[in-house]
Design a protein around this motif. Structure first.
Motif, short mmCIF file in Angstrom:
data_model
loop_
_atom_site.label_atom_id
_atom_site.label_comp_id
_atom_site.label_asym_id
_atom_site.label_seq_id
_atom_site.Cartn_x
_atom_site.Cartn_y
_atom_site.Cartn_z
N VAL A 1 -33.03 -51.12 75.68
CA VAL A 1 -33.84 -51.74 74.63
C VAL A 1 -33.57 -53.23 74.61
O VAL A 1 -32.53 -53.71 75.06
CB VAL A 1 -33.53 -51.12 73.25
CG1 VAL A 1 -33.82 -49.63 73.27
CG2 VAL A 1 -32.11 -51.39 72.82
N PHE A 2 -34.50 -53.96 74.06
CA PHE A 2 -34.35 -55.40 73.91
C PHE A 2 -33.18 -55.69 73.00
O PHE A 2 -32.97 -55.05 71.98
CB PHE A 2 -35.63 -56.01 73.35
CG PHE A 2 -36.78 -55.98 74.32
CD1 PHE A 2 -37.80 -55.03 74.18
CD2 PHE A 2 -36.86 -56.88 75.37
CE1 PHE A 2 -38.86 -55.00 75.07
CE2 PHE A 2 -37.92 -56.85 76.26
CZ PHE A 2 -38.91 -55.91 76.11
N SER B 1 -38.15 -50.58 70.59
CA SER B 1 -38.05 -51.85 71.32
C SER B 1 -37.56 -51.59 72.75
O SER B 1 -36.47 -51.97 73.14
CB SER B 1 -37.09 -52.79 70.59
OG SER B 1 -37.53 -53.04 69.28
N ARG C 1 -37.29 -51.75 76.71
CA ARG C 1 -37.49 -52.54 77.93
C ARG C 1 -37.79 -51.63 79.11
O ARG C 1 -38.64 -51.92 79.93
CB ARG C 1 -36.26 -53.38 78.25
CG ARG C 1 -36.03 -54.56 77.35
CD ARG C 1 -34.80 -55.34 77.78
NE ARG C 1 -34.87 -55.82 79.16
CZ ARG C 1 -33.86 -56.39 79.79
NH1 ARG C 1 -32.70 -56.53 79.18
NH2 ARG C 1 -33.99 -56.79 81.01
N SER C 2 -37.04 -50.54 79.18
CA SER C 2 -37.21 -49.63 80.32
C SER C 2 -36.69 -48.25 79.96
O SER C 2 -35.77 -48.12 79.13
CB SER C 2 -36.47 -50.18 81.54
OG SER C 2 -36.71 -49.38 82.68
#
Length: 121
Positions: free
Chosen positions: A101-102, A27, A29-30
């Motif tokens: 992560v999310f 998961s 995000r970056s």
């Protein structure tokens, strides 16, 4: 969380080449940066090379001019092209990323399981 899967290690004669790959999943995000460390027997783990999301690279002095790091942001994959390999390059090579992560507000460090590179003398 972030999972890292490495591939590409092996045994190669001095002067040869290998290409390592490390794919990140989860998961995410970056991820910034992505890189490679190595650890030889009896030595501390050391940075080999790293690359930012913008493409800025950083290399350890012993590998400059021989190794090239690159990344595919869409595939969340980092590569290490190793040319002119020497016996002193023998080590376990670890993929390393800092990831966001999310569901979390902090960046964490993640490591791959390691892949052996052996260059006989």
């Amino acid at each position: 969380q972030v999972q890292l899967v490495e591939s590409g290690g092996g045994l190669v004669q001095a002067g040869g080449s290998l290409r390592l790959s490390c794919a990140a999943s989860g998961s995410i995000r970056s991820i910034d940066p992505m890189g490679w460390y190595r650890q030889a027997p009896g030595k501390q783990r050391e940075l080999v090379a790293a690359v930012s999301s913008g493409g800025t690279t950083n290399y350890a002095d012993p590998v400059k001019g021989r190794f090239t790091i690159s990344r595919d942001n869409a595939k969340k994959t980092v590569y290490l092209q190793m040319n002119s390999l020497k016996p002193e390059d023998t080590a376990v090579y670890y993929c390393y990323v800092r990831g966001l992560v999310f569901g979390r507000a902090v960046w964490d460090e993640y490591w791959g399981q390691g892949t052996q590179v052996t260059v006989p003398s």
